[in-house]
Design a protein around this motif. Structure first.
Motif, PDB file in Angstrom:
ATOM      1  N   ASN A 112       0.695  -1.004   0.073  1.00  0.00           N
ATOM      2  CA  ASN A 112       0.002  -0.311   0.034  1.00  0.00           C
ATOM      3  C   ASN A 112       0.909   1.231   0.037  1.00  0.00           C
ATOM      4  O   ASN A 112       0.635   2.346   0.570  1.00  0.00           O
ATOM      5  CB  ASN A 112      -0.904  -0.083   1.232  1.00  0.00           C
ATOM      6  CG  ASN A 112      -2.118   1.055   1.053  1.00  0.00           C
ATOM      7  OD1 ASN A 112      -2.591   1.382  -0.308  1.00  0.00           O
ATOM      8  ND2 ASN A 112      -2.590   1.405   2.157  1.00  0.00           N
ATOM      9  N   GLN A 113       2.045   1.332  -0.653  1.00  0.00           N
ATOM     10  CA  GLN A 113       2.844   2.211  -0.708  1.00  0.00           C
ATOM     11  C   GLN A 113       2.799   3.066  -2.135  1.00  0.00           C
ATOM     12  O   GLN A 113       3.336   4.163  -2.280  1.00  0.00           O
ATOM     13  CB  GLN A 113       4.296   1.944  -0.638  1.00  0.00           C
ATOM     14  CG  GLN A 113       4.675   1.542   0.775  1.00  0.00           C
ATOM     15  CD  GLN A 113       5.979   0.761   0.908  1.00  0.00           C
ATOM     16  OE1 GLN A 113       6.908   0.621  -0.015  1.00  0.00           O
ATOM     17  NE2 GLN A 113       6.498   0.692   2.163  1.00  0.00           N
ATOM     18  N   ARG A 114       2.063   2.282  -3.091  1.00  0.00           N
ATOM     19  CA  ARG A 114       1.824   2.859  -4.425  1.00  0.00           C
ATOM     20  C   ARG A 114       0.646   2.431  -5.087  1.00  0.00           C
ATOM     21  O   ARG A 114       0.089   1.273  -4.644  1.00  0.00           O
ATOM     22  CB  ARG A 114       2.862   2.573  -5.215  1.00  0.00           C
ATOM     23  CG  ARG A 114       3.242   3.122  -6.734  1.00  0.00           C
ATOM     24  CD  ARG A 114       4.441   2.654  -7.323  1.00  0.00           C
ATOM     25  NE  ARG A 114       4.240   3.316  -8.557  1.00  0.00           N
ATOM     26  CZ  ARG A 114       5.321   2.643  -9.514  1.00  0.00           C
ATOM     27  NH1 ARG A 114       6.181   1.634  -9.285  1.00  0.00           N
ATOM     28  NH2 ARG A 114       5.117   3.095 -10.948  1.00  0.00           N
ATOM     29  N   ASP A 115      -0.027   3.393  -5.745  1.00  0.00           N
ATOM     30  CA  ASP A 115      -1.397   2.737  -6.546  1.00  0.00           C
ATOM     31  C   ASP A 115      -1.077   2.826  -7.957  1.00  0.00           C
ATOM     32  O   ASP A 115      -0.311   3.700  -8.619  1.00  0.00           O
ATOM     33  CB  ASP A 115      -2.410   4.006  -6.254  1.00  0.00           C
ATOM     34  CG  ASP A 115      -2.949   4.023  -4.920  1.00  0.00           C
ATOM     35  OD1 ASP A 115      -3.199   3.115  -4.257  1.00  0.00           O
ATOM     36  OD2 ASP A 115      -3.293   5.033  -4.545  1.00  0.00           O
ATOM     37  N   PRO A 116      -1.639   1.630  -8.746  1.00  0.00           N
ATOM     38  CA  PRO A 116      -1.230   1.424 -10.020  1.00  0.00           C
ATOM     39  C   PRO A 116      -2.062   2.434 -10.973  1.00  0.00           C
ATOM     40  O   PRO A 116      -3.082   2.941 -10.773  1.00  0.00           O
ATOM     41  CB  PRO A 116      -1.743  -0.044 -10.263  1.00  0.00           C
ATOM     42  CG  PRO A 116      -2.730  -0.306  -9.061  1.00  0.00           C
ATOM     43  CD  PRO A 116      -2.401   0.578  -8.101  1.00  0.00           C
TER      44      PRO A 116
END
Length: 69
Positions: free
Chosen positions: A39-43
Motif C-alpha cells: 500500500n505504498q503505491r497505486d497502479p
C-alpha cells in the motif's frame, strides 16, 4: 488503497505465485510490485487492468467497489 493491497496479496497467494513471478507476469520490477502489496503505491490504469486480467477478476473487485470477483 488498502483494499487493493490486501486483495492483491490474497489473489497472488491463491494462485501460489511469488511476488517475483507476479511482477514478471505484469512486466514490473519486483520492488515495484511489492509497493502495491504494501500500500505504498497505486497502479495506473493499464497496470490495474493487467492485474485484473492476470487474476481473472474485475477492476472493481480489486478496487473494493464490489465483492464479486
Amino acid at each position: 488503497m488498502k483494499v487493493l493491497a490486501e486483495r492483491l496479496r490474497i489473489l497472488r497467494k491463491e494462485q501460489h505465485m511469488r511476488q517475483e513471478d507476479t511482477a514478471a507476469a505484469l512486466g514490473l520490477s519486483t520492488n515495484g510490485y511489492q509497493r502495491y502489496e504494501l500500500n505504498q503505491r497505486d497502479p495506473d490504469a493499464p497496470v490495474l487492468v493487467a492485474m485484473a486480467d492476470l487474476f481473472h477478476v474485475s477492476t472493481d473487485y480489486l478496487l473494493g467497489r464490489t465483492d464479486v470477483r
